[in-house]
Design a protein around this motif. Structure first.
Motif, PDB file in Angstrom:
ATOM      1  N   LEU A 255       0.812  -1.222   0.000  1.00 59.78           N
ATOM      2  CA  LEU A 255       0.000   0.000   0.000  1.00 59.78           C
ATOM      3  C   LEU A 255       0.843   1.268   0.000  1.00 59.78           C
ATOM      4  O   LEU A 255       0.311   2.360  -0.127  1.00 59.78           O
ATOM      5  CB  LEU A 255      -0.951  -0.009   1.199  1.00 59.78           C
ATOM      6  CG  LEU A 255      -2.130  -0.972   1.063  1.00 59.78           C
ATOM      7  CD1 LEU A 255      -2.858  -1.127   2.381  1.00 59.78           C
ATOM      8  CD2 LEU A 255      -3.092  -0.478  -0.007  1.00 59.78           C
ATOM      9  N   GLY A 256       2.156   1.109   0.138  1.00 55.40           N
ATOM     10  CA  GLY A 256       3.014   2.273   0.009  1.00 55.40           C
ATOM     11  C   GLY A 256       3.282   2.616  -1.445  1.00 55.40           C
ATOM     12  O   GLY A 256       3.478   3.779  -1.797  1.00 55.40           O
ATOM     13  N   ASP A 257       3.280   1.591  -2.304  1.00 57.93           N
ATOM     14  CA  ASP A 257       3.562   1.818  -3.724  1.00 57.93           C
ATOM     15  C   ASP A 257       2.286   2.029  -4.537  1.00 57.93           C
ATOM     16  O   ASP A 257       2.280   2.760  -5.517  1.00 57.93           O
ATOM     17  CB  ASP A 257       4.304   0.606  -4.324  1.00 57.93           C
ATOM     18  CG  ASP A 257       5.659   0.423  -3.676  1.00 57.93           C
ATOM     19  OD1 ASP A 257       6.148   1.385  -3.055  1.00 57.93           O
ATOM     20  OD2 ASP A 257       6.216  -0.680  -3.781  1.00 57.93           O
ATOM     21  N   TYR A 258       1.236   1.323  -4.157  1.00 55.05           N
ATOM     22  CA  TYR A 258      -0.034   1.488  -4.881  1.00 55.05           C
ATOM     23  C   TYR A 258      -0.776   2.621  -4.190  1.00 55.05           C
ATOM     24  O   TYR A 258      -1.358   2.456  -3.121  1.00 55.05           O
ATOM     25  CB  TYR A 258      -0.844   0.200  -4.844  1.00 55.05           C
ATOM     26  CG  TYR A 258      -2.088   0.284  -5.690  1.00 55.05           C
ATOM     27  CD1 TYR A 258      -2.012   0.218  -7.075  1.00 55.05           C
ATOM     28  CD2 TYR A 258      -3.335   0.462  -5.109  1.00 55.05           C
ATOM     29  CE1 TYR A 258      -3.144   0.327  -7.861  1.00 55.05           C
ATOM     30  CE2 TYR A 258      -4.474   0.566  -5.882  1.00 55.05           C
ATOM     31  CZ  TYR A 258      -4.374   0.490  -7.259  1.00 55.05           C
ATOM     32  OH  TYR A 258      -5.496   0.598  -8.038  1.00 55.05           O
ATOM     33  N   ALA A 259      -0.716   3.792  -4.799  1.00 58.59           N
ATOM     34  CA  ALA A 259      -1.073   5.008  -4.068  1.00 58.59           C
ATOM     35  C   ALA A 259      -2.571   5.293  -4.119  1.00 58.59           C
ATOM     36  O   ALA A 259      -3.054   6.012  -4.987  1.00 58.59           O
ATOM     37  CB  ALA A 259      -0.282   6.180  -4.632  1.00 58.59           C
ATOM     38  N   ILE A 260      -3.308   4.707  -3.161  1.00 60.88           N
ATOM     39  CA  ILE A 260      -4.718   5.074  -3.071  1.00 60.88           C
ATOM     40  C   ILE A 260      -4.801   6.435  -2.362  1.00 60.88           C
ATOM     41  O   ILE A 260      -3.897   6.812  -1.627  1.00 60.88           O
ATOM     42  CB  ILE A 260      -5.564   4.001  -2.345  1.00 60.88           C
ATOM     43  CG1 ILE A 260      -5.351   4.018  -0.840  1.00 60.88           C
ATOM     44  CG2 ILE A 260      -5.285   2.613  -2.909  1.00 60.88           C
ATOM     45  CD1 ILE A 260      -6.367   3.187  -0.085  1.00 60.88           C
TER      46      ILE A 260
ATOM     47  N   GLY B  39      -2.964  -4.799   8.333  1.00 59.64           N
ATOM     48  CA  GLY B  39      -3.337  -4.312   7.000  1.00 59.64           C
ATOM     49  C   GLY B  39      -2.217  -4.626   6.030  1.00 59.64           C
ATOM     50  O   GLY B  39      -2.133  -5.710   5.463  1.00 59.64           O
ATOM     51  N   CYS B  40      -1.313  -3.660   5.853  1.00 60.56           N
ATOM     52  CA  CYS B  40      -0.205  -3.851   4.907  1.00 60.56           C
ATOM     53  C   CYS B  40       0.969  -4.556   5.573  1.00 60.56           C
ATOM     54  O   CYS B  40       1.764  -5.206   4.914  1.00 60.56           O
ATOM     55  CB  CYS B  40       0.252  -2.496   4.397  1.00 60.56           C
ATOM     56  SG  CYS B  40       0.777  -1.392   5.715  1.00 60.56           S
ATOM     57  N   ASN B  41       1.105  -4.414   6.885  1.00 63.14           N
ATOM     58  CA  ASN B  41       2.253  -4.939   7.635  1.00 63.14           C
ATOM     59  C   ASN B  41       3.561  -4.314   7.174  1.00 63.14           C
ATOM     60  O   ASN B  41       4.628  -4.873   7.400  1.00 63.14           O
ATOM     61  CB  ASN B  41       2.320  -6.468   7.536  1.00 63.14           C
ATOM     62  CG  ASN B  41       2.528  -7.109   8.901  1.00 63.14           C
ATOM     63  OD1 ASN B  41       2.511  -6.425   9.927  1.00 63.14           O
ATOM     64  ND2 ASN B  41       2.749  -8.407   8.927  1.00 63.14           N
ATOM     65  N   THR B  42       3.480  -3.156   6.524  1.00 65.92           N
ATOM     66  CA  THR B  42       4.703  -2.456   6.120  1.00 65.92           C
ATOM     67  C   THR B  42       4.693  -1.001   6.593  1.00 65.92           C
ATOM     68  O   THR B  42       5.501  -0.184   6.140  1.00 65.92           O
ATOM     69  CB  THR B  42       4.866  -2.473   4.580  1.00 65.92           C
ATOM     70  OG1 THR B  42       3.625  -2.044   3.983  1.00 65.92           O
ATOM     71  CG2 THR B  42       5.222  -3.843   4.059  1.00 65.92           C
ATOM     72  N   ARG B  58       2.733   2.966  14.687  1.00 68.84           N
ATOM     73  CA  ARG B  58       2.261   1.816  13.909  1.00 68.84           C
ATOM     74  C   ARG B  58       2.834   0.563  14.529  1.00 68.84           C
ATOM     75  O   ARG B  58       4.047   0.349  14.504  1.00 68.84           O
ATOM     76  CB  ARG B  58       2.749   1.978  12.468  1.00 68.84           C
ATOM     77  CG  ARG B  58       1.898   3.013  11.811  1.00 68.84           C
ATOM     78  CD  ARG B  58       2.567   3.677  10.664  1.00 68.84           C
ATOM     79  NE  ARG B  58       1.822   4.890  10.405  1.00 68.84           N
ATOM     80  CZ  ARG B  58       1.074   5.096   9.335  1.00 68.84           C
ATOM     81  NH1 ARG B  58       1.032   4.209   8.391  1.00 68.84           N
ATOM     82  NH2 ARG B  58       0.385   6.190   9.204  1.00 68.84           N
ATOM     83  N   SER B  59       1.962  -0.252  15.101  1.00 74.56           N
ATOM     84  CA  SER B  59       2.460  -1.389  15.865  1.00 74.56           C
ATOM     85  C   SER B  59       3.081  -2.447  14.961  1.00 74.56           C
ATOM     86  O   SER B  59       3.874  -3.257  15.416  1.00 74.56           O
ATOM     87  CB  SER B  59       1.345  -1.992  16.720  1.00 74.56           C
ATOM     88  OG  SER B  59       0.297  -2.463  15.918  1.00 74.56           O
ATOM     89  N   LEU B 133      -5.139   4.955   5.919  1.00 78.74           N
ATOM     90  CA  LEU B 133      -5.869   4.769   4.664  1.00 78.74           C
ATOM     91  C   LEU B 133      -7.263   4.210   4.912  1.00 78.74           C
ATOM     92  O   LEU B 133      -7.473   3.387   5.811  1.00 78.74           O
ATOM     93  CB  LEU B 133      -5.104   3.815   3.747  1.00 78.74           C
ATOM     94  CG  LEU B 133      -3.727   4.280   3.281  1.00 78.74           C
ATOM     95  CD1 LEU B 133      -3.094   3.201   2.403  1.00 78.74           C
ATOM     96  CD2 LEU B 133      -3.816   5.592   2.523  1.00 78.74           C
ATOM     97  N   CYS B 134      -8.209   4.676   4.093  1.00 79.80           N
ATOM     98  CA  CYS B 134      -9.560   4.113   4.095  1.00 79.80           C
ATOM     99  C   CYS B 134      -9.978   3.967   2.638  1.00 79.80           C
ATOM    100  O   CYS B 134      -9.792   4.872   1.840  1.00 79.80           O
ATOM    101  CB  CYS B 134     -10.531   5.031   4.826  1.00 79.80           C
ATOM    102  SG  CYS B 134     -12.246   4.535   4.593  1.00 79.80           S
TER     103      CYS B 134
END
Lengths: 331, 155
Positions: A255-260, B39-42, B58-59, B133-134
């Motif tokens: 989700l860092g690269d796919y920028a929603i 969610g992303c875990n990143t 962010r845990s 993010l939502c």
């Protein structure tokens, strides 16, 4: 230089599978205390299935929204549904739920007719009561009716509903057919500011208008419109699965690269809700779930054209693409 | 394995963790506190957000052993059990949640903002929630909810 432009895009969208043939069933059971349990097979992915099914049942049975419980959490146990897709749940499951609630109400009327010594067709269900139309004194609470029916008359107050539009038959000569349950209509209006030096596009304003047939729950509806519009903004401005298409390398994998869009990317948005009822949807409703993401993108692209005279034909409209298009135009 | 001692929602906990265990893994897999989501875990989406000594972190990218002796608050701990926080009430009333997956992080990010800035402007709310993010709501009703909660908490 910064230039401002405005754009419009319009669209339409069917509710349920085009061509018909998709099916949803519903069960409404009235409990001995007069509360109701609705069971449907379509899941709630946040769009409000549970809320809408409870509202429809409460409306038909004349009981409080809070007295309705919706069970839709396991397709092994719930009635058949083709699923949550194609903007179909409010329309197709809604119709099935309305039929099931009306079927349950018919059983309640049978019981109440015996108790009130009247004919079934003079009864109505309002304010958590079953009563004789035009004679509110002759009434029973729905709990009294359901309790007496269940324990006194050994009734099972279970209503069933099944909605399926017949598969659309096509004329082999002309290919003419009537494939849609109903059509919802939409238009988006975008105002953007394009920086001709950096290629950056800022969306100043986005207005989204929808013909929803009937706004079953206006707050949910606005939420769905805002959410879909934000997906449209993402598709138009930042989201890119294959930045170097046709090469599939370097595709984003988190989700860092796919920028929603984040809160900072969403413009001031306004929803305009228009109600032109469908002829056969529940209370005239139409489904608008998917279409809410469709019109913002083209409206934004049209606004960019209005601002600087370029056509972005490959989304997202990144600063690089805008600058290259401006170069090609010789601006 | 190493022993980690921390306070979670007011209770002292002791768990055995590895060098690479994250705070999110401790909360979900060892303590069965499930409001912080994977969610992303990143570290990109914010749905695992918790308050560490009152600060939003962010845990999923917080090493568990780095919080030795510290105090963690998750959504479960922002009120007494059975109570509802004004932010939760506002998210409910203003439809600030659709699928709900981002909601725990959104509410904690909002709480972190209101704790230091009880009267934020709309832009300040946007800024504070920009790391969460939502995909459902388009944020509009989330921001409405936070502003409504701020009003209620002042009065």
């Amino acid at each position: 230089m910064k230039k401002i432009g405005k754009g419009i895009a319009a669209g339409f969208y069917p509710s349920g599978m085009s061509g018909g043939g998709d099916s949803s069933q519903a069960m409404v059971k009235v409990q001995p205390d007069g509360s109701a349990v609705v069971t449907v097979g379509s899941c709630d992915i946040g769009q409000g299935c549970k809320t809408i099914m409870a509202q429809i049942t409460a409306e038909v049975l004349g009981i409080d929204y809070e007295a309705v419980k919706v069970v839709n959490d396991d397709t092994d146990n719930c009635p058949l549904s083709f699923g949550t897709f194609a903007s179909r749940v409010t329309y197709v499951d809604g119709l099935a739920t309305k039929m099931a609630a009306e079927d349950a109400r018919r059983i309640l009327f049978e019981i109440a007719a015996v108790m009130l010594e009247c004919s079934e067709d003079v009864l109505e269900a309002v304010d958590s009561q079953i009563r004789v139309k035009g004679n509110p004194d002759k009434s029973l609470s729905i709990g009294e009716v359901a309790g007496a029916g269940t324990f006194g008359m050994r009734k099972f107050i279970l209503g069933l509903g099944h909605y399926m539009r017949d598969p659309a038959a096509m004329d082999p000569e002309t290919c003419e057919c009537d494939p849609f349950c109903t059509l919802a209509w939409a238009a988006s209006f975008a105002e953007v500011e394009v920086d001709t030096e950096t290629g950056e596009v800022e969306i100043l304003r986005l207005v989204n208008s929808y013909d929803v047939g009937k706004a079953m729950n206006p707050t949910h509806l606005e939420g769905q419109i805002d959410g879909g519009a934000t997906m449209g903004v993402g598709a138009a401005m930042s989201e890119n699965l294959h930045p170097f298409f046709p090469s599939l390398e370097f595709q984003p994998d988190n989700l860092g690269d796919y920028a929603i869009p984040t809160t900072m990317d969403v413009p001031d948005m306004e929803s305009v809700i228009y109600e032109c009822p469908s002829t056969n949807g529940p209370y005239g409703a139409k489904g608008i779930g998917e279409m809410t993401a469709n019109t913002p993108g083209p409206a934004i692209v049209n606004a960019i054209h209005d601002a600087v005279g370029i056509w972005i034909t490959n989304l997202p409209a990144t600063p690089e693409k805008v600058l290259r298009a401006l170069d090609a135009k010789g601006a | 394995m190493h022993t980690l001692e921390l306070t979670v929602n007011g209770q002292t906990c002791r768990v055995e963790v590895g060098l690479k265990t994250t705070l999110l893994e401790v909360l979900r897999d060892k303590l069965y506190i499930t409001s912080p989501k994977v969610g992303c875990n990143t570290g990109d989406c914010g749905t695992c957000s918790v308050l560490l000594d009152g600060v939003l972190v962010r845990s999923c990218i917080t090493n568990a052993l780095s919080v030795q002796g510290k105090s963690v608050t998750t959504l479960e701990g922002i009120t007494e059990p059975g109570d509802i926080h004004p932010l939760q009430k506002a998210f409910h009333e203003h439809y600030g949640s659709q699928c709900g997956f981002c909601t725990p992080g959104m509410i904690l990010a909002s709480k972190a903002l209101l704790d230091v800035n009880p009267s934020p402007t709309r832009d300040e709310v946007k800024q504070a929630l920009s790391g969460n993010l939502c995909r459902c709501t388009g944020y509009v009703k989330i921001i409405d909810s936070v502003l409504a909660a701020a009003d209620e908490m002042k009065s």
